[in-house]
Design a protein around this motif. Sequence first.
Motif: not given
Length: 922
Positions: A669-686
């Motif tokens: 039902a849900m996929v959670c990417f938890d605690n992405v590192p501080d200050g990161y510019t989140f980008q993912s082509g996939s």
Amino acid sequence: MSLHELRTSAQGSPLPDHPLGPLAPLAEWHQFIVATIEPGTNGKTDKIPRHWITGEVCNAHEPANWTTYDAAATMAATRGARWAVGFVITAADPWMCIDLDHVLQADGTWHPAAVELVQSLPGAVTERSQSGQGMHVWCRYPDPPTHRKRRRDLAIDLECYSAARFIMLGTGQVGTLAPRCDALPAVLARYFEPAAAPDAQAHGDGPRADWSGPTDDDELIRRALQSRSAGAAFGGKASFADLWNRNVDALSRTYKGTDEGGVDWSSADAGLAQHLAWWTGANQARMIALMQRSALVRDKWDNREDYLPRTVANACAKQRDVLQDRPPERPPALTIEDATRQMIGVKRDEALIVWRTAAPQLSPTDREAFLTTAEAVTGMGRRALNAELREVMRADSLQREHAAFEAGLGGRVAIEHEKGNATSQADLIERAIVQHCAPGAYVRFGGKLSQVTAAELPYTHAIDKPDGTPPDVPVIKALTRAELRAHVEARVRFYETTRGGHRKFLDVPPVILDALADRHTSACPRVSGLLAHPLVLPSGEILSGAGLHATGLFLAGAQVPGLRAFNQAEAGAALAWLREVHLEGFEFASDLDRDIALAALLTGVQRRVLPMAPGVAILANTQSSGKTTLARRLHVTLTGRDMPVSTFALGNEDEVQKALLAMLMRSPAMVCFDNVPDGYTFQSGSLAAALTASEVNQRLLGGNETVAVPTNVLFALTGNNLSLGNDEVTRWLVVRLAPKHARPEERRFKHADVVGHAIQLRAEVLRHVVGIVAGYLTSDARLQLADGTRYARWDEMVRQPLLWAGAHDVAQVFRANAEQSEPVRAHRALVARLCEAFPDGAEFSAAQIADLASRAFPAPDPDLREAIEALGARDHRSPRSVGRVLKAKVGKAVDLGGHHMRIVAAPEDRNGVGRYRLDRVG
């Protein structure tokens, strides 16, 4: 004497204003279940515990399946006459119940022994059992004396329970319930004195004295495998063979649970032990050795040294009867004298019959002597008589062989394996599997044969424990080859005919398993997604029934009562409740952020019918802001289970792609990417592609097979001080939390048990969400919005229903994302500076831009340099590095204060150097 007269003859009987009457105090305990009353064997009935929300068969002794009296009574009332309410008695509560079975006599009066027992218990409440033929006597007595559970040797049958038992509530409750029934110990001593033997004995040193059976283990197993109890044959219960061979299909119906294959394997272990207690005479050492030979063996048996001995000991303690073989009645041996006597004085035809029946029973020596007599009486030669004998013995051998073959089938269908005909045989087998297996046990998802179950999600772990085992969640899991083989073996047995005409059983031919796995036009139900909650279809229809729907969705979760479409006023009230109750304790940066959190909730509920939808990013500026807690609450609402989390593979798109496919193949039902590192510019082509496509087509790792799986999953991420990439700003609903406390880690939620509180609210939350969405879709209102998002169906089924109910326009978040995105700001700064440097459509090259950013005279352009580097240029002086930035931005428009501009590719110059220019959009 009526039940009321019987009880009131011993005490008064005030009737509280409660459906349970004087048993009203029972309703204070959260230990109620619902059950269906099914016809059993020998005129009895079976009580099948069901989950109070889903109606699915469940374990009555699992606290997660318990509820309140009101909830259970409501569920039972809405389901029909077969449904009833039960109470689970545990060792932790003070309740006891004495069950008096079949004590209503033919003349309508109660058995005198029952009357005597009831009148000896003042301070108890009596009710009539569901059958109408018996009584229940309820009382309170914490820590009661040790007592026997059953008595079958008295004038009436009695059972007494103070733990580990669920009792179906009866009718006509009368009596006055005392805080403590002081008369109980005397009644227990009289009727239920502890039994000393034989059940209480430890049988570790051998079988019980009253057992007689096969001492050879192989013979015992052979006989047990051929046995089939009435419950297995007619009641849908698992047989010894099902347990011994680990028949997941049958076990998932009898021992339904949330372990692998939908089976409560601990209960299955106990079931096999109970069978073996009967077969071995409660010989514990032998039972353990035999269980180790079964297909139920698992790591738990070795990892917990006390587990198997304790399971076996419990089974022996409960086993009343054991196998008692009767000595075989052997027919008296036929002597040659008896055979000769039968032969003398009869006619030729009768003599031939005597030869055919008597000769096979004689020893070879006597048979040779008897042959001489047969020659004289029948007038036939030795060769002819021996030919007759061989024919008789061959027929007898064929009969025994046929009996053994039928026994080996065990009720399954016999199929002679035909080489080259695997496709048609696989078709017949698959139809049989689909017809008989439990719903969801055999489906096709993403092109793979699968099962609906609860299991770990790949690439996930426990919250705050990167090495911790993640909680099981509802998933669609591909069948292993062993599980597929088990499905086939449960329905058919293959055989081949030898040259001598004998039928020989075969293992399931691999070509059959290959044909089943590879079939893409088959009888197997196709599933497009798994639901653990109701939702609203685009037509406005509410989908809440369990099982496979015409849309391809499989609902295996909460069947919430009272679902309906709300009018606009009710939708507004529901929105207010969700804000105040569901989101209680969370400190949002703004009211818009609060409503975006509700948009994430509606998106999660409706995600299976949205071809594409945004993800939810829960962000904050500091730790302990409640980001993971909010995501966790969302997951619990969608699934009824705690949330596993995944670690995002920063900078490794191959790993991200691999993890996404593995998770999407399970339809979570849900996929959670938890605690992405501080200050990161989140980008993912996939991930960006998965958020804007209805399915992912990708080759499986380690092979050439390509699969297509739906992307109808809610993606979530959490982190502090994150920025979104250029492609992400229109794909993510950003919820910003802003704690008002200087030390947010010291803040406490009103309900510390996040999971428990979310489960408690779950039905009401889902009822409000469904009511809002269904209300809007079935109303005459259709909001005409000036600007749409890239998600048209999401606009219609999430954004517009929220606006209709009175929420903010959550699509504002996409504009806010762009304003706060560093790559977007850098892109805007680059285009703005290029407009100044190259006005009126003037062309330019990457080398010119690199020169502007780095030249010393008259001065470098710091704004241009900063923009280029923010967009990923490794060296602002390198035309190649700058060229990569320009190519990445070709065709992407930016807003420059009311007008939109974009970089476009111009024709190359005569030296083949790429050129660019600026173009106004609109």
